[in-house]
Design a protein around this motif. Sequence first.
Motif, PDB file in Angstrom:
ATOM      1  N   ASP A 176       0.849  -1.180   0.000  1.00 39.96           N
ATOM      2  CA  ASP A 176       0.000   0.000   0.000  1.00 39.96           C
ATOM      3  C   ASP A 176       0.891   1.238   0.000  1.00 39.96           C
ATOM      4  O   ASP A 176       1.171   1.823   1.051  1.00 39.96           O
ATOM      5  CB  ASP A 176      -0.919  -0.017   1.228  1.00 39.96           C
ATOM      6  CG  ASP A 176      -1.869   1.164   1.295  1.00 39.96           C
ATOM      7  OD1 ASP A 176      -1.932   1.959   0.329  1.00 39.96           O
ATOM      8  OD2 ASP A 176      -2.551   1.311   2.320  1.00 39.96           O
ATOM      9  N   PRO A 177       1.382   1.664  -1.176  1.00 39.58           N
ATOM     10  CA  PRO A 177       2.307   2.795  -1.231  1.00 39.58           C
ATOM     11  C   PRO A 177       1.710   4.097  -0.687  1.00 39.58           C
ATOM     12  O   PRO A 177       2.393   4.883  -0.042  1.00 39.58           O
ATOM     13  CB  PRO A 177       2.654   2.941  -2.710  1.00 39.58           C
ATOM     14  CG  PRO A 177       1.933   1.883  -3.436  1.00 39.58           C
ATOM     15  CD  PRO A 177       1.122   1.089  -2.473  1.00 39.58           C
ATOM     16  N   GLN A 178       0.420   4.305  -0.906  1.00 37.61           N
ATOM     17  CA  GLN A 178      -0.214   5.518  -0.399  1.00 37.61           C
ATOM     18  C   GLN A 178      -0.262   5.486   1.132  1.00 37.61           C
ATOM     19  O   GLN A 178       0.012   6.484   1.793  1.00 37.61           O
ATOM     20  CB  GLN A 178      -1.610   5.668  -0.991  1.00 37.61           C
ATOM     21  CG  GLN A 178      -2.236   7.006  -0.704  1.00 37.61           C
ATOM     22  CD  GLN A 178      -3.578   7.172  -1.403  1.00 37.61           C
ATOM     23  OE1 GLN A 178      -4.126   6.214  -1.963  1.00 37.61           O
ATOM     24  NE2 GLN A 178      -4.108   8.366  -1.377  1.00 37.61           N
ATOM     25  N   GLY A 179      -0.614   4.355   1.697  1.00 34.45           N
ATOM     26  CA  GLY A 179      -0.623   4.217   3.147  1.00 34.45           C
ATOM     27  C   GLY A 179       0.759   4.409   3.739  1.00 34.45           C
ATOM     28  O   GLY A 179       0.921   5.049   4.785  1.00 34.45           O
ATOM     29  N   ARG A 180       1.754   3.881   3.072  1.00 29.52           N
ATOM     30  CA  ARG A 180       3.143   4.027   3.540  1.00 29.52           C
ATOM     31  C   ARG A 180       3.563   5.490   3.532  1.00 29.52           C
ATOM     32  O   ARG A 180       4.185   5.973   4.473  1.00 29.52           O
ATOM     33  CB  ARG A 180       4.066   3.202   2.655  1.00 29.52           C
ATOM     34  CG  ARG A 180       5.474   3.157   3.136  1.00 29.52           C
ATOM     35  CD  ARG A 180       6.299   2.266   2.250  1.00 29.52           C
ATOM     36  NE  ARG A 180       7.502   1.862   2.946  1.00 29.52           N
ATOM     37  CZ  ARG A 180       8.400   1.073   2.432  1.00 29.52           C
ATOM     38  NH1 ARG A 180       8.225   0.574   1.224  1.00 29.52           N
ATOM     39  NH2 ARG A 180       9.466   0.755   3.103  1.00 29.52           N
ATOM     40  N   ALA A 181       3.203   6.221   2.467  1.00 28.43           N
ATOM     41  CA  ALA A 181       3.527   7.643   2.376  1.00 28.43           C
ATOM     42  C   ALA A 181       2.844   8.432   3.491  1.00 28.43           C
ATOM     43  O   ALA A 181       3.453   9.325   4.108  1.00 28.43           O
ATOM     44  CB  ALA A 181       3.133   8.192   1.007  1.00 28.43           C
ATOM     45  N   VAL A 182       1.592   8.119   3.762  1.00 29.68           N
ATOM     46  CA  VAL A 182       0.865   8.805   4.834  1.00 29.68           C
ATOM     47  C   VAL A 182       1.521   8.512   6.190  1.00 29.68           C
ATOM     48  O   VAL A 182       1.714   9.423   7.005  1.00 29.68           O
ATOM     49  CB  VAL A 182      -0.627   8.401   4.840  1.00 29.68           C
ATOM     50  CG1 VAL A 182      -1.337   8.918   6.079  1.00 29.68           C
ATOM     51  CG2 VAL A 182      -1.322   8.911   3.581  1.00 29.68           C
TER      52      VAL A 182
END
Length: 81
Positions: free
Chosen positions: A15-21
């Motif tokens: 989950d790249p978006q979750g990781r960025a958040v």
Amino acid sequence: MLIKFYIKPRKGVLDPQGRAVAENLRSLGFDSVKDVKVGKYIEVYVDETDREKAVEMAKDMAKKALVNEIIEDYQFEVVEE
């Protein structure tokens, strides 16, 4: 009736978006953030009065159009308006 869908990546799916958040939150001082999952919230309004039919419709919608069951988990709730 209103059907509320809550969709998120399955455990173990990248989950790249979750990781960025999560990284952004930690950089802002929220050091206790362990992980973040970013998902989707979808509202579907249906012209149906029978709750059981609405539940069956929701299951069918999820399987056919809204959820990729290979990489996503979901829940839904049916709310009478």
